[in-house]
Design a protein around this motif. Structure first.
Motif, PDB file in Angstrom:
ATOM      1  N   PRO A  29      -3.349   8.678 -11.350  1.00  0.00           N
ATOM      2  CA  PRO A  29      -3.523   9.490 -10.085  1.00  0.00           C
ATOM      3  C   PRO A  29      -4.842   9.247  -9.715  1.00  0.00           C
ATOM      4  CG  PRO A  29      -3.928  10.869 -12.135  1.00  0.00           C
ATOM      5  CD  PRO A  29      -3.439   9.409 -12.443  1.00  0.00           C
ATOM      6  N   VAL A  30      -5.169   9.699  -8.314  1.00  0.00           N
ATOM      7  CA  VAL A  30      -6.460   9.887  -7.795  1.00  0.00           C
ATOM      8  C   VAL A  30      -7.000  10.886  -8.381  1.00  0.00           C
ATOM      9  CG1 VAL A  30      -7.965  10.348  -5.492  1.00  0.00           C
ATOM     10  CG2 VAL A  30      -5.893   8.820  -5.579  1.00  0.00           C
ATOM     11  N   ARG A  31      -8.169  10.672  -9.091  1.00  0.00           N
ATOM     12  CA  ARG A  31      -8.954  11.632  -9.722  1.00  0.00           C
ATOM     13  C   ARG A  31      -9.913  12.694  -9.155  1.00  0.00           C
ATOM     14  NH1 ARG A  31      -7.831  10.481 -14.882  1.00  0.00           N
ATOM     15  NH2 ARG A  31      -7.376   8.445 -15.761  1.00  0.00           N
ATOM     16  N   ASN A  32     -10.412  12.118  -7.881  1.00  0.00           N
ATOM     17  CA  ASN A  32     -11.351  13.031  -7.104  1.00  0.00           C
ATOM     18  C   ASN A  32     -10.874  12.758  -5.743  1.00  0.00           C
ATOM     19  OD1 ASN A  32     -13.353  14.119  -6.040  1.00  0.00           O
ATOM     20  ND2 ASN A  32     -14.950  12.630  -6.226  1.00  0.00           N
ATOM     21  N   THR A  57      -4.591   4.689  15.217  1.00  0.00           N
ATOM     22  CA  THR A  57      -5.049   3.217  15.382  1.00  0.00           C
ATOM     23  C   THR A  57      -4.200   2.338  14.468  1.00  0.00           C
ATOM     24  OG1 THR A  57      -6.588   3.238  13.599  1.00  0.00           O
ATOM     25  CG2 THR A  57      -7.501   3.923  15.486  1.00  0.00           C
ATOM     26  N   GLY A  58      -3.095   3.031  13.916  1.00  0.00           N
ATOM     27  CA  GLY A  58      -2.037   2.278  13.304  1.00  0.00           C
ATOM     28  C   GLY A  58      -2.361   1.947  11.610  1.00  0.00           C
ATOM     29  N   ILE A  59      -1.111   1.764  11.022  1.00  0.00           N
ATOM     30  CA  ILE A  59      -1.378   1.676   9.409  1.00  0.00           C
ATOM     31  C   ILE A  59      -1.065   0.246   9.138  1.00  0.00           C
ATOM     32  CG2 ILE A  59       0.121   2.051   7.629  1.00  0.00           C
ATOM     33  CD1 ILE A  59       1.317   4.599   9.013  1.00  0.00           C
ATOM     34  N   ALA A  60      -2.255   0.021   8.270  1.00  0.00           N
ATOM     35  CA  ALA A  60      -2.257  -1.530   7.905  1.00  0.00           C
ATOM     36  C   ALA A  60      -1.582  -1.885   6.649  1.00  0.00           C
ATOM     37  CB  ALA A  60      -3.778  -1.978   7.826  1.00  0.00           C
ATOM     38  N   GLU A  61      -1.862  -0.807   5.647  1.00  0.00           N
ATOM     39  CA  GLU A  61      -0.957  -0.886   4.382  1.00  0.00           C
ATOM     40  C   GLU A  61      -0.712   0.608   3.983  1.00  0.00           C
ATOM     41  OE1 GLU A  61      -0.039  -2.999   2.475  1.00  0.00           O
ATOM     42  OE2 GLU A  61      -0.480  -4.962   3.508  1.00  0.00           O
ATOM     43  N   ILE A  62       0.207   0.736   3.004  1.00  0.00           N
ATOM     44  CA  ILE A  62       0.702   1.997   2.289  1.00  0.00           C
ATOM     45  C   ILE A  62       0.672   1.619   0.843  1.00  0.00           C
ATOM     46  CG2 ILE A  62       2.092   4.064   2.099  1.00  0.00           C
ATOM     47  CD1 ILE A  62       3.327   2.846   5.079  1.00  0.00           C
ATOM     48  N   THR A  63      -0.073   2.674   0.061  1.00  0.00           N
ATOM     49  CA  THR A  63       0.359   2.489  -1.461  1.00  0.00           C
ATOM     50  C   THR A  63       0.385   3.981  -1.908  1.00  0.00           C
ATOM     51  OG1 THR A  63      -2.156   2.523  -1.935  1.00  0.00           O
ATOM     52  CG2 THR A  63      -0.870   0.277  -1.746  1.00  0.00           C
ATOM     53  N   THR A  64       0.871   4.182  -3.052  1.00  0.00           N
ATOM     54  CA  THR A  64       0.836   5.513  -3.479  1.00  0.00           C
ATOM     55  C   THR A  64       0.318   5.739  -5.106  1.00  0.00           C
ATOM     56  OG1 THR A  64       3.004   5.374  -4.644  1.00  0.00           O
ATOM     57  CG2 THR A  64       2.821   5.911  -2.378  1.00  0.00           C
ATOM     58  N   ASP A  65      -0.173   6.842  -5.405  1.00  0.00           N
ATOM     59  CA  ASP A  65      -0.508   7.122  -6.842  1.00  0.00           C
ATOM     60  C   ASP A  65       0.445   7.547  -7.685  1.00  0.00           C
ATOM     61  OD1 ASP A  65      -0.665   9.793  -6.420  1.00  0.00           O
ATOM     62  OD2 ASP A  65      -2.721  10.064  -6.857  1.00  0.00           O
ATOM     63  N   ALA A  66      -0.102   7.884  -9.090  1.00  0.00           N
ATOM     64  CA  ALA A  66       0.919   8.518 -10.155  1.00  0.00           C
ATOM     65  C   ALA A  66       1.197   9.895  -9.805  1.00  0.00           C
ATOM     66  CB  ALA A  66       0.694   8.171 -11.347  1.00  0.00           C
ATOM     67  N   SER A  67       0.369  10.365  -8.821  1.00  0.00           N
ATOM     68  CA  SER A  67       1.009  12.079  -8.694  1.00  0.00           C
ATOM     69  C   SER A  67       1.686  12.196  -7.357  1.00  0.00           C
ATOM     70  CB  SER A  67      -0.331  12.715  -8.497  1.00  0.00           C
ATOM     71  OG  SER A  67      -0.966  12.773  -9.555  1.00  0.00           O
ATOM     72  N   GLY A  68       2.149  11.176  -6.768  1.00  0.00           N
ATOM     73  CA  GLY A  68       2.883  11.232  -5.496  1.00  0.00           C
ATOM     74  C   GLY A  68       2.155  11.257  -4.152  1.00  0.00           C
ATOM     75  N   ASN A  69       0.768  11.185  -4.342  1.00  0.00           N
ATOM     76  CA  ASN A  69      -0.116  11.054  -3.019  1.00  0.00           C
ATOM     77  C   ASN A  69       0.052   9.795  -2.320  1.00  0.00           C
ATOM     78  OD1 ASN A  69      -1.684  13.589  -3.606  1.00  0.00           O
ATOM     79  ND2 ASN A  69      -2.487  12.903  -5.061  1.00  0.00           N
ATOM     80  N   VAL A  70      -0.175   9.723  -1.096  1.00  0.00           N
ATOM     81  CA  VAL A  70      -0.174   8.551  -0.248  1.00  0.00           C
ATOM     82  C   VAL A  70      -1.443   7.996   0.049  1.00  0.00           C
ATOM     83  CG1 VAL A  70       1.005   7.222   1.554  1.00  0.00           C
ATOM     84  CG2 VAL A  70       2.045   9.364   0.415  1.00  0.00           C
ATOM     85  N   LEU A  71      -1.650   6.774  -0.223  1.00  0.00           N
ATOM     86  CA  LEU A  71      -3.200   6.246   0.455  1.00  0.00           C
ATOM     87  C   LEU A  71      -2.764   5.244   1.651  1.00  0.00           C
ATOM     88  CD1 LEU A  71      -3.606   6.223  -3.208  1.00  0.00           C
ATOM     89  CD2 LEU A  71      -5.927   6.178  -1.958  1.00  0.00           C
ATOM     90  N   ILE A  72      -3.425   5.540   2.656  1.00  0.00           N
ATOM     91  CA  ILE A  72      -3.136   4.710   3.738  1.00  0.00           C
ATOM     92  C   ILE A  72      -4.490   3.761   4.209  1.00  0.00           C
ATOM     93  CG2 ILE A  72      -2.682   4.747   6.204  1.00  0.00           C
ATOM     94  CD1 ILE A  72      -0.353   5.454   4.505  1.00  0.00           C
TER      95      ILE A  72
END
Length: 397
Positions: A60-63, A323-338
């Motif tokens: 998960p994202v810790r901070n 400005t658009g999405i270049a990449e999408i990933t997710t963490d172990a808690s279900g959050n999305v990182l763009i």
């Protein structure tokens, strides 16, 4: 007296709570981590985290208020980064060099010149590292010593990621549309050439490791049996599609855009039968990120809008991404990182709330972010910079 004592014992035994605890049941769509013994046991061993191309991290994202704390110069980064438990690996594109950096000190461990040009992210296996330059597949040990090299057809490999099966065999697709299967010792085990294979492919494995999915020239998805190297089935009649991703139940997801008026996220089962199709209200193209699969089965995708689609094919929410999405990933808690095309990193909750945003310094040539990596100690944000010598991997904590 003895009868009374026996009666009390009997009552005591029968009054005890013998109800067994209710077993934990995961919610529908929950994504189990698929065991893959051939890969390094690490936070992010390949381009989009795993052989299913899911883009889902183990941590998960810790901070949630992370900020840039450091960076590593990459001398032209065209693909992403891979992490072992204590090392960062990446390739520079021209005068191609494979780099190894210590995760804690950020000091360089070693570097290895591998050729003139590469767009491939290193793949970290249990005991070796694989990458490409031009049309050569390289195998190194963890100290950077060459184990073997193998040349494939054509001049270049256009894959940002290699793939690996559970036995440790490596899969590489050449410019000539030939898929090769090499053993961990470098032995050519099989190959298949098909005009249907798209040269630009991020392949994805089924959870059992028996089927490899590719994007086709005239079909959105091609399913290949890795034992006999036969095409099992194809889906769709247009090659206008983004490389597939696979969930832990074996369902395959792909963005398909046969024309400007028809743009879809589709879900297909392991037999090539359509589960559902969701219409995307924007024009998709080949620079769009592959979908990412969240811990609870939501599929995240989009170009200028981030869509959250449930594993049943229902819209959960959508938000605009300027400005658009270049990449999408997710963490172990279900959050999305763009990662965006104007070099921002966004943290978005599983409910569609933007929790945090960090602006990454603009490289002179621009290009947007590569897959954002969540590790046990930090977030790693690699900036695509093509041929520029001034790009970096940014460390966010």
């Amino acid at each position: 007296m003895r009868r009374l004592w026996l009666l009390l014992v009997f009552i005591s035994i029968n009054s005890c709570d013998t109800t067994e605890p209710t077993p934990h049941v995961n919610p529908p769509g929950y994504q189990e981590q698929i065991k893959w013994p051939s890969l390094a046991d690490s936070p992010w061993p390949m381009y989009r985290a795993d052989p299913q191309n899911s883009g889902r991290g183990r941590y998960p994202v810790r901070n949630s208020n992370f900020a840039i704390t450091n960076s590593i110069n990459c001398s032209g980064l065209n693909a992403g980064v891979a992490l072992s438990s204590n090392t960062i690996y990446f390739n520079s594109i021209h005068s191609s060099v494979l780099y190894s950096y210590d995760k804690n000190s950020l000091n360089k461990n070693w570097e290895m010149l591998i050729g003139y040009e590469t767009i491939t992210t290193p793949l970290i296996a249990a005991n070796s590292i694989y990458t490409t330059a031009q049309n050569i597949l390289y195998a190194f040990d963890l100290n950077g010593d060459t184990l073997w090299t193998r040349r494939v057809g054509g001049r270049y490999v256009y894959q940002r990621t290699l793939n690996i099966d559970k036995a440790g065999n490596v899969y590489i697709l050449s410019e000539e549309r030939t898929l090769y299967k090499f053993s961990p010792a470098g032995e050519l085990l099989n190959q298949i050439t098909s005009p249907e294979f798209s040269r630009m492919n991020a392949t994805a494995f089924s959870p059992d490791g028996k089927t490899l999915y590719l994007r086709g020239e005239n079909a959105g998805i091609i399913a290949l049996d890795i034992n006999n190297f036969d095409i099992r089935w194809t889906y769709g009649n247009s090659g206008n599609a983004i490389s597939p991703v696979v969930d832990s139940y074996g369902n395959i997801y792909s963005l398909q855009f046969p024309d400007e008026q028809n743009n879809y996220l589709i879900s297909v089962n392991s037999e090539g039968i359509l589960n559902w199709k969701y219409e995307i209200d924007e024009w998709l193209n080949f620079i769009v990120s592959s979908p990412a699969i969240g811990k609870y089965g939501s599929i995240y995708c989009g170009a200028d809008t981030l869509y959250s689609i449930s594993y049943k094919g229902e819209l959960e929410w959508k938000i605009g991404v300027e400005t658009g999405i270049a990449e999408i990933t997710t963490d172990a808690s279900g959050n999305v990182l763009i990662g965006t095309f104007d070099n921002r990193v966004l943290l978005i909750s599983s409910k569609g709330v933007v929790l945090h945003e960090v602006q990454i310094p603009q490289a002179p040539t621009g290009g947007g972010m590569l897959p954002i990596v969540v590790s046990d100690d930090a977030i790693y944000a690699p900036l695509y910079n093509g041929w520029d010598d001034n790009g970096d991997v940014y460390i966010l904590k």
